[in-house]
Motif scaffolding. Sequence first.
Motif, mmCIF file in Angstrom:
data_model
loop_
_atom_site.group_PDB
_atom_site.id
_atom_site.type_symbol
_atom_site.label_atom_id
_atom_site.label_comp_id
_atom_site.label_asym_id
_atom_site.label_seq_id
_atom_site.Cartn_x
_atom_site.Cartn_y
_atom_site.Cartn_z
ATOM 1 N N SER A 260 0.803 11.303 7.672
ATOM 2 C CA SER A 260 2.171 12.139 7.815
ATOM 3 C C SER A 260 2.869 11.909 9.113
ATOM 4 C CB SER A 260 1.948 13.558 7.473
ATOM 5 O OG SER A 260 0.978 14.312 8.376
ATOM 6 N N GLY A 261 2.125 11.392 10.143
ATOM 7 C CA GLY A 261 2.648 11.258 11.444
ATOM 8 C C GLY A 261 2.562 12.472 12.287
ATOM 9 N N GLY A 262 2.003 13.537 11.582
ATOM 10 C CA GLY A 262 1.727 14.712 12.260
ATOM 11 C C GLY A 262 0.847 15.152 13.498
ATOM 12 N N ARG A 263 -0.001 14.115 13.593
ATOM 13 C CA ARG A 263 -1.084 13.862 14.560
ATOM 14 C C ARG A 263 -1.408 12.554 14.945
ATOM 15 N NH1 ARG A 263 -7.647 14.885 13.911
ATOM 16 N NH2 ARG A 263 -8.065 14.383 16.068
ATOM 17 N N ALA A 264 -1.004 12.448 16.189
ATOM 18 C CA ALA A 264 -1.369 11.112 16.993
ATOM 19 C C ALA A 264 -2.310 11.433 18.086
ATOM 20 C CB ALA A 264 -0.063 10.636 17.394
ATOM 21 N N SER A 265 -3.116 10.121 18.478
ATOM 22 C CA SER A 265 -4.086 10.319 19.731
ATOM 23 C C SER A 265 -3.797 8.929 20.260
ATOM 24 C CB SER A 265 -5.415 10.514 19.042
ATOM 25 O OG SER A 265 -6.417 10.479 19.854
ATOM 26 N N HIS A 266 -3.996 9.164 21.711
ATOM 27 C CA HIS A 266 -4.047 7.887 22.417
ATOM 28 C C HIS A 266 -5.026 7.806 23.355
ATOM 29 C CE1 HIS A 266 0.358 9.077 21.222
ATOM 30 N NE2 HIS A 266 0.462 7.611 21.271
ATOM 31 N N ALA A 267 -5.672 6.617 23.466
ATOM 32 C CA ALA A 267 -6.703 6.269 24.630
ATOM 33 C C ALA A 267 -6.174 6.743 26.110
ATOM 34 C CB ALA A 267 -7.241 4.882 24.512
ATOM 35 N N GLU A 268 -7.372 7.340 26.825
ATOM 36 C CA GLU A 268 -7.042 7.713 28.008
ATOM 37 C C GLU A 268 -6.309 6.838 28.935
ATOM 38 O OE1 GLU A 268 -7.872 11.457 27.702
ATOM 39 O OE2 GLU A 268 -7.301 10.801 29.614
ATOM 40 N N SER A 269 -6.586 5.474 28.735
ATOM 41 C CA SER A 269 -6.032 4.386 29.481
ATOM 42 C C SER A 269 -4.501 4.186 29.364
ATOM 43 C CB SER A 269 -6.751 3.101 29.304
ATOM 44 O OG SER A 269 -6.579 2.726 27.932
ATOM 45 N N VAL A 270 -3.987 4.628 28.236
ATOM 46 C CA VAL A 270 -2.564 4.362 27.951
ATOM 47 C C VAL A 270 -1.800 5.791 27.847
ATOM 48 C CG1 VAL A 270 -3.222 2.379 26.741
ATOM 49 C CG2 VAL A 270 -2.749 4.369 25.254
ATOM 50 N N LYS A 271 -2.730 6.853 27.752
ATOM 51 C CA LYS A 271 -1.963 8.240 27.544
ATOM 52 C C LYS A 271 -0.823 8.370 28.719
ATOM 53 C CE LYS A 271 -4.926 11.013 26.082
ATOM 54 N NZ LYS A 271 -5.747 12.258 25.693
ATOM 55 N N GLY A 272 0.023 8.960 28.207
ATOM 56 C CA GLY A 272 1.176 9.280 29.349
ATOM 57 C C GLY A 272 2.230 7.818 29.319
ATOM 58 N N ARG A 273 1.612 6.857 29.028
ATOM 59 C CA ARG A 273 2.616 5.341 29.297
ATOM 60 C C ARG A 273 2.771 4.916 27.789
ATOM 61 N NH1 ARG A 273 0.366 0.747 31.229
ATOM 62 N NH2 ARG A 273 -1.686 1.470 30.564
ATOM 63 N N LEU B 86 0.926 -1.337 0.075
ATOM 64 C CA LEU B 86 0.046 0.108 0.194
ATOM 65 C C LEU B 86 0.718 1.299 -0.108
ATOM 66 C CD1 LEU B 86 -1.604 0.545 3.503
ATOM 67 C CD2 LEU B 86 0.630 -0.703 2.964
ATOM 68 N N THR B 87 0.098 2.393 -0.276
ATOM 69 C CA THR B 87 1.114 3.737 -0.540
ATOM 70 C C THR B 87 0.949 4.222 1.078
ATOM 71 O OG1 THR B 87 0.457 4.009 -2.495
ATOM 72 C CG2 THR B 87 1.270 5.705 -1.253
ATOM 73 N N PHE B 88 2.010 3.701 1.774
ATOM 74 C CA PHE B 88 1.935 3.917 3.274
ATOM 75 C C PHE B 88 1.502 5.165 3.852
ATOM 76 C CE2 PHE B 88 2.538 2.013 7.456
ATOM 77 C CZ PHE B 88 3.306 3.022 8.069
ATOM 78 N N ASP B 89 2.202 6.275 3.305
ATOM 79 C CA ASP B 89 1.631 7.469 3.930
ATOM 80 C C ASP B 89 0.708 8.124 3.710
ATOM 81 O OD1 ASP B 89 3.970 9.658 1.636
ATOM 82 O OD2 ASP B 89 2.169 8.232 1.237
ATOM 83 N N SER B 90 -0.329 7.220 2.627
ATOM 84 C CA SER B 90 -1.891 7.733 2.333
ATOM 85 C C SER B 90 -2.461 7.341 3.429
ATOM 86 C CB SER B 90 -2.112 7.225 1.025
ATOM 87 O OG SER B 90 -1.363 7.691 0.005
ATOM 88 N N TYR B 91 -2.243 6.418 4.479
ATOM 89 C CA TYR B 91 -2.901 5.648 5.352
ATOM 90 C C TYR B 91 -2.780 6.202 6.750
ATOM 91 C CZ TYR B 91 -4.554 2.405 1.837
ATOM 92 O OH TYR B 91 -5.216 1.702 0.646
ATOM 93 N N ALA B 92 -3.620 6.608 7.521
ATOM 94 C CA ALA B 92 -3.816 6.580 8.758
ATOM 95 C C ALA B 92 -3.642 5.158 9.399
ATOM 96 C CB ALA B 92 -5.074 7.457 9.458
ATOM 97 N N MET B 93 -2.744 5.046 10.714
ATOM 98 C CA MET B 93 -2.743 3.759 11.209
ATOM 99 C C MET B 93 -3.048 3.723 12.654
ATOM 100 S SD MET B 93 -1.078 2.112 8.942
ATOM 101 C CE MET B 93 -0.407 0.558 9.618
ATOM 102 N N GLY B 94 -3.629 2.306 13.072
ATOM 103 C CA GLY B 94 -3.995 2.562 14.573
ATOM 104 C C GLY B 94 -3.469 1.304 15.187
ATOM 105 N N TRP B 95 -3.494 1.447 16.588
ATOM 106 C CA TRP B 95 -3.235 0.278 17.377
ATOM 107 C C TRP B 95 -4.284 -0.052 18.215
ATOM 108 C CZ3 TRP B 95 0.542 -3.265 17.002
ATOM 109 C CH2 TRP B 95 1.910 -2.894 16.449
#
Length: 125
Positions: free
Chosen positions: A54-67, A27-36
């Motif tokens: 682009s990697g310019g924006r990331a978001s984390h669940a509250e349960s893992v934020k800071g870790r 796939l055209t990797f940088d065209s895709y948002a990725m998630g865990w």
Amino acid sequence: QVQLVESGGGLVQAGGSLRLSCAASGLTFDSYAMGWFRQALGKEREFVAAISGSGGRASHAESVKGRFTMSRDNAKNTVYLQMNSLKPEDTAVYYCAADQVLYRVLAGKDNLDYWGNGTLVTVSS
């Protein structure tokens, strides 16, 4: 053929660290948002983290934020999940997923474009 292959799971003691990787191909990797995402035994799948193409924006669940910290290296077609201060409740199969629309990854839609097969993380107390 698109493939997402997770690696880096294993057994670790509480308080320890692991780094998961998800290597993408086909796939055209940088065209895709990725998630865990993760799914513990007997529980529903839950969102862990997401990152824009682009990697310019990331978001984390509250349960893992800071870790946990999600990142990506578009030159290597790989995303990472650095997991620190692990807790027994982090035990789960961790999956990576790809979609061309970031909000769909953030929303944890079931029908994201592509999913990996998962890697097991076990945190002992």
